[in-house]
Design a protein around this motif. Structure first.
Motif, PDB file in Angstrom:
ATOM      1  N   PRO A  42      -4.621   8.656   4.578  1.00 22.95           N
ATOM      2  CA  PRO A  42      -3.555   7.655   4.685  1.00 22.95           C
ATOM      3  C   PRO A  42      -2.317   8.068   3.883  1.00 22.95           C
ATOM      4  CG  PRO A  42      -5.651   6.673   3.993  1.00 22.95           C
ATOM      5  CD  PRO A  42      -5.788   8.147   3.852  1.00 22.95           C
ATOM      6  N   ARG A  43      -1.164   7.551   4.261  1.00 27.64           N
ATOM      7  CA  ARG A  43       0.090   7.856   3.587  1.00 27.64           C
ATOM      8  C   ARG A  43       0.374   6.791   2.534  1.00 27.64           C
ATOM      9  NH1 ARG A  43       4.419  10.540   5.819  1.00 27.64           N
ATOM     10  NH2 ARG A  43       2.801  11.666   6.945  1.00 27.64           N
ATOM     11  N   PRO A  44       0.248   7.131   1.242  1.00 29.25           N
ATOM     12  CA  PRO A  44       0.506   6.142   0.193  1.00 29.25           C
ATOM     13  C   PRO A  44       2.000   6.017  -0.101  1.00 29.25           C
ATOM     14  CG  PRO A  44      -0.127   8.217  -0.789  1.00 29.25           C
ATOM     15  CD  PRO A  44      -0.174   8.435   0.699  1.00 29.25           C
ATOM     16  N   GLY A  45       2.313   5.145  -1.045  1.00 28.09           N
ATOM     17  CA  GLY A  45       3.693   5.027  -1.521  1.00 28.09           C
ATOM     18  C   GLY A  45       4.659   4.440  -0.526  1.00 28.09           C
ATOM     19  N   MET A  46       4.176   3.595   0.403  1.00 33.08           N
ATOM     20  CA  MET A  46       5.054   3.028   1.426  1.00 33.08           C
ATOM     21  C   MET A  46       5.329   1.549   1.199  1.00 33.08           C
ATOM     22  SD  MET A  46       3.930   4.951   4.935  1.00 33.08           S
ATOM     23  CE  MET A  46       5.417   4.297   5.719  1.00 33.08           C
ATOM     24  N   THR A  47       5.177   1.113  -0.029  1.00 32.90           N
ATOM     25  CA  THR A  47       5.473  -0.285  -0.348  1.00 32.90           C
ATOM     26  C   THR A  47       6.948  -0.574  -0.129  1.00 32.90           C
ATOM     27  OG1 THR A  47       3.763  -0.225  -2.054  1.00 32.90           O
ATOM     28  CG2 THR A  47       5.324  -2.056  -2.129  1.00 32.90           C
ATOM     29  N   VAL A  48       7.223  -1.638   0.604  1.00 31.97           N
ATOM     30  CA  VAL A  48       8.601  -2.092   0.811  1.00 31.97           C
ATOM     31  C   VAL A  48       8.840  -3.258  -0.140  1.00 31.97           C
ATOM     32  CG1 VAL A  48      10.257  -3.086   2.421  1.00 31.97           C
ATOM     33  CG2 VAL A  48       8.621  -1.362   3.214  1.00 31.97           C
ATOM     34  N   ILE A  49       9.729  -3.054  -1.074  1.00 28.86           N
ATOM     35  CA  ILE A  49      10.017  -4.095  -2.067  1.00 28.86           C
ATOM     36  C   ILE A  49      11.222  -4.891  -1.591  1.00 28.86           C
ATOM     37  CG2 ILE A  49      10.606  -4.553  -4.478  1.00 28.86           C
ATOM     38  CD1 ILE A  49       9.278  -1.880  -5.156  1.00 28.86           C
ATOM     39  N   VAL A  85      -5.134   1.139   5.256  1.00 27.68           N
ATOM     40  CA  VAL A  85      -6.539   1.426   4.946  1.00 27.68           C
ATOM     41  C   VAL A  85      -6.874   0.754   3.620  1.00 27.68           C
ATOM     42  CG1 VAL A  85      -8.253   3.213   4.479  1.00 27.68           C
ATOM     43  CG2 VAL A  85      -6.469   3.620   6.187  1.00 27.68           C
ATOM     44  N   LEU A  86      -7.746  -0.256   3.672  1.00 29.94           N
ATOM     45  CA  LEU A  86      -8.096  -1.048   2.488  1.00 29.94           C
ATOM     46  C   LEU A  86      -9.547  -0.775   2.110  1.00 29.94           C
ATOM     47  CD1 LEU A  86      -6.504  -4.396   3.730  1.00 29.94           C
ATOM     48  CD2 LEU A  86      -5.459  -2.692   2.230  1.00 29.94           C
ATOM     49  N   THR A  87      -9.729  -0.180   0.944  1.00 34.76           N
ATOM     50  CA  THR A  87     -11.068   0.172   0.467  1.00 34.76           C
ATOM     51  C   THR A  87     -11.278  -0.394  -0.932  1.00 34.76           C
ATOM     52  OG1 THR A  87     -10.973   2.260   1.710  1.00 34.76           O
ATOM     53  CG2 THR A  87     -12.678   2.065   0.034  1.00 34.76           C
ATOM     54  N   PRO A  88     -12.404  -1.058  -1.186  1.00 32.35           N
ATOM     55  CA  PRO A  88     -12.668  -1.554  -2.545  1.00 32.35           C
ATOM     56  C   PRO A  88     -12.943  -0.394  -3.503  1.00 32.35           C
ATOM     57  CG  PRO A  88     -14.072  -2.635  -0.910  1.00 32.35           C
ATOM     58  CD  PRO A  88     -13.457  -1.448  -0.237  1.00 32.35           C
ATOM     59  N   LEU A  89     -12.407  -0.528  -4.700  1.00 29.96           N
ATOM     60  CA  LEU A  89     -12.698   0.407  -5.781  1.00 29.96           C
ATOM     61  C   LEU A  89     -13.538  -0.344  -6.802  1.00 29.96           C
ATOM     62  CD1 LEU A  89     -11.895   3.334  -6.847  1.00 29.96           C
ATOM     63  CD2 LEU A  89     -10.294   2.118  -8.341  1.00 29.96           C
ATOM     64  N   GLN A  90     -14.762   0.123  -7.028  1.00 27.33           N
ATOM     65  CA  GLN A  90     -15.659  -0.565  -7.963  1.00 27.33           C
ATOM     66  C   GLN A  90     -15.592   0.081  -9.338  1.00 27.33           C
ATOM     67  OE1 GLN A  90     -19.319  -2.515  -6.685  1.00 27.33           O
ATOM     68  NE2 GLN A  90     -20.423  -1.040  -7.932  1.00 27.33           N
ATOM     69  N   LEU A 142     -15.825   2.328  -2.399  1.00 25.53           N
ATOM     70  CA  LEU A 142     -16.944   1.894  -1.559  1.00 25.53           C
ATOM     71  C   LEU A 142     -16.515   2.086  -0.104  1.00 25.53           C
ATOM     72  CD1 LEU A 142     -17.861  -1.433  -3.439  1.00 25.53           C
ATOM     73  CD2 LEU A 142     -18.770   0.877  -3.823  1.00 25.53           C
ATOM     74  N   PRO A 143     -16.567   3.320   0.398  1.00 20.60           N
ATOM     75  CA  PRO A 143     -15.974   3.625   1.705  1.00 20.60           C
ATOM     76  C   PRO A 143     -16.594   2.859   2.859  1.00 20.60           C
ATOM     77  CG  PRO A 143     -17.341   5.442   0.929  1.00 20.60           C
ATOM     78  CD  PRO A 143     -17.191   4.502  -0.217  1.00 20.60           C
ATOM     79  N   GLN A 144     -17.879   2.478   2.740  1.00 20.03           N
ATOM     80  CA  GLN A 144     -18.531   1.769   3.824  1.00 20.03           C
ATOM     81  C   GLN A 144     -18.000   0.352   3.990  1.00 20.03           C
ATOM     82  OE1 GLN A 144     -19.778   2.504   0.930  1.00 20.03           O
ATOM     83  NE2 GLN A 144     -20.958   0.790   0.091  1.00 20.03           N
ATOM     84  N   LYS A 145     -17.213  -0.116   3.023  1.00 20.25           N
ATOM     85  CA  LYS A 145     -16.646  -1.460   3.082  1.00 20.25           C
ATOM     86  C   LYS A 145     -15.142  -1.425   3.378  1.00 20.25           C
ATOM     87  CE  LYS A 145     -20.163  -3.609   0.176  1.00 20.25           C
ATOM     88  NZ  LYS A 145     -20.713  -4.426   1.282  1.00 20.25           N
ATOM     89  N   THR A 146     -14.668  -0.313   3.902  1.00 19.07           N
ATOM     90  CA  THR A 146     -13.268  -0.185   4.275  1.00 19.07           C
ATOM     91  C   THR A 146     -12.931  -1.106   5.448  1.00 19.07           C
ATOM     92  OG1 THR A 146     -13.057   2.090   3.503  1.00 19.07           O
ATOM     93  CG2 THR A 146     -11.534   1.408   5.231  1.00 19.07           C
ATOM     94  N   VAL A 147     -11.759  -1.733   5.390  1.00 20.03           N
ATOM     95  CA  VAL A 147     -11.233  -2.491   6.525  1.00 20.03           C
ATOM     96  C   VAL A 147      -9.823  -1.997   6.811  1.00 20.03           C
ATOM     97  CG1 VAL A 147     -12.617  -4.528   5.985  1.00 20.03           C
ATOM     98  CG2 VAL A 147     -10.287  -4.359   5.113  1.00 20.03           C
ATOM     99  N   LEU A 148      -9.378  -2.230   8.026  1.00 19.38           N
ATOM    100  CA  LEU A 148      -8.031  -1.845   8.433  1.00 19.38           C
ATOM    101  C   LEU A 148      -7.223  -3.089   8.752  1.00 19.38           C
ATOM    102  CD1 LEU A 148      -8.810   1.165  10.829  1.00 19.38           C
ATOM    103  CD2 LEU A 148      -8.447   1.193   8.348  1.00 19.38           C
ATOM    104  N   ARG A 163      -4.954   2.145   0.403  1.00 19.10           N
ATOM    105  CA  ARG A 163      -4.834   3.585   0.198  1.00 19.10           C
ATOM    106  C   ARG A 163      -3.658   4.187   0.961  1.00 19.10           C
ATOM    107  NH1 ARG A 163     -11.058   5.088   1.243  1.00 19.10           N
ATOM    108  NH2 ARG A 163     -10.374   7.226   0.772  1.00 19.10           N
ATOM    109  N   GLY A 164      -3.078   3.405   1.874  1.00 19.73           N
ATOM    110  CA  GLY A 164      -1.905   3.891   2.580  1.00 19.73           C
ATOM    111  C   GLY A 164      -1.962   3.588   4.062  1.00 19.73           C
TER     112      GLY A 164
END
Length: 241
Positions: A192-199, A90-95, A71-77, A106-107
């Motif tokens: 966006p650049r995914p896979g950047m989770t810092v554990i 980049v945070l976008t809901p997936l329905q 739902l790209p129109q509901k993206t927040v940063l 998304r990254g």
């Protein structure tokens, strides 16, 4: 009375030190289990019926996969600081097909990409998507000394409940998904650049344990000083001729 206070303090400090060592053992076991979890094959993301049971101990950093339509129109940063510098998640809901929504990180994007992604005009919502990533628990409240401001769309943490309420997501999952997995290959200039989770896990329990044990030792030293002073005071003064 003073002796009772000293004994109580010593026992308390000793108990707190031992408790911190137990917490350290638990934390090391958790870190090991999470490291094994991250390397596991992805499973289906928890469905709505499972949401009440989702918790950090069992699900944080769990590799999951989820299908649906963005739902790209509901993206927040949400503001972020990464190894690539300052910028935004980049945070976008997936329905999903059942109408439920899951917030997907998304990254990372640098600050210069902000206008292109808020709201998202990439067209990623035009076709069904399958997202694979790590399940993450919500980050309520905000960031360091900064509270999230939904009215102004200023997000300093990935507060799932607050973002869902602000964006009108009526069936939002209580968690979000970090798209990608650490170490996965990505295009050098892909945003966006995914896979950047810092554990990482905060683990200062050994320092705390040594601090409490040190305070227990200080109580013993203080007790020895008091006993020595009392003995000296109780000794008769030598007579002078």
């Amino acid at each position: 009375m003073l002796a009772f206070v000293g004994v109580a303090l010593f026992v308390s400090f000793l108990g707190l030190g031992t408790w911190q060592l137990q917490r350290r053992a638990w934390k090391l076991d958790l870190i090991e289990r999470v490291n094994e979890r991250v390397r596991a094959a992805p499973v289906a993301a928890p469905a709505p019926a499972e949401w009440p049971q989702v918790n950090a101990q069992q699900h944080e950093y769990l590799p999951v996969t989820l299908a649906g339509q963005f739902l790209p129109q509901k993206t927040v940063l949400a503001q972020a600081v990464t190894e690539l510098g300052a910028g935004f998640w980049v945070l976008t809901p997936l329905q999903a097909a059942d109408g439920s929504q899951t917030l997907v990180n998304r990254g990372f994007i640098p600050a210069g990409e902000r206008q292109a992604w808020q709201p998202d005009r990439s067209g990623a919502g035009d076709a069904p998507q399958t997202v694979t990533g790590l399940l993450r628990m919500a980050e309520p409240g905000g960031g360091f000394l900064r509270d999230n401001d939904a009215a102004q769309q200023r997000w300093y943490s990935r507060d799932v409940a607050a973002i869902a309420a602000a964006q009108g997501l009526e069936r939002a999952a209580p968690y979000f998904i970090d798209a990608g997995r650490p170490g996965q290959p990505v295009a050098a200039q892909a945003w966006p650049r995914p896979g950047m989770t810092v554990i990482s896990f905060h683990n200062s329990h050994l320092v705390y344990a040594l601090t409490w044990y040190g305070m227990a030792a200080m109580v013993l030293v203080a007790a020895a000083v008091v006993v020595r002073w009392e003995r000296r005071r109780s000794q008769p003064e030598p007579k002078t001729l």
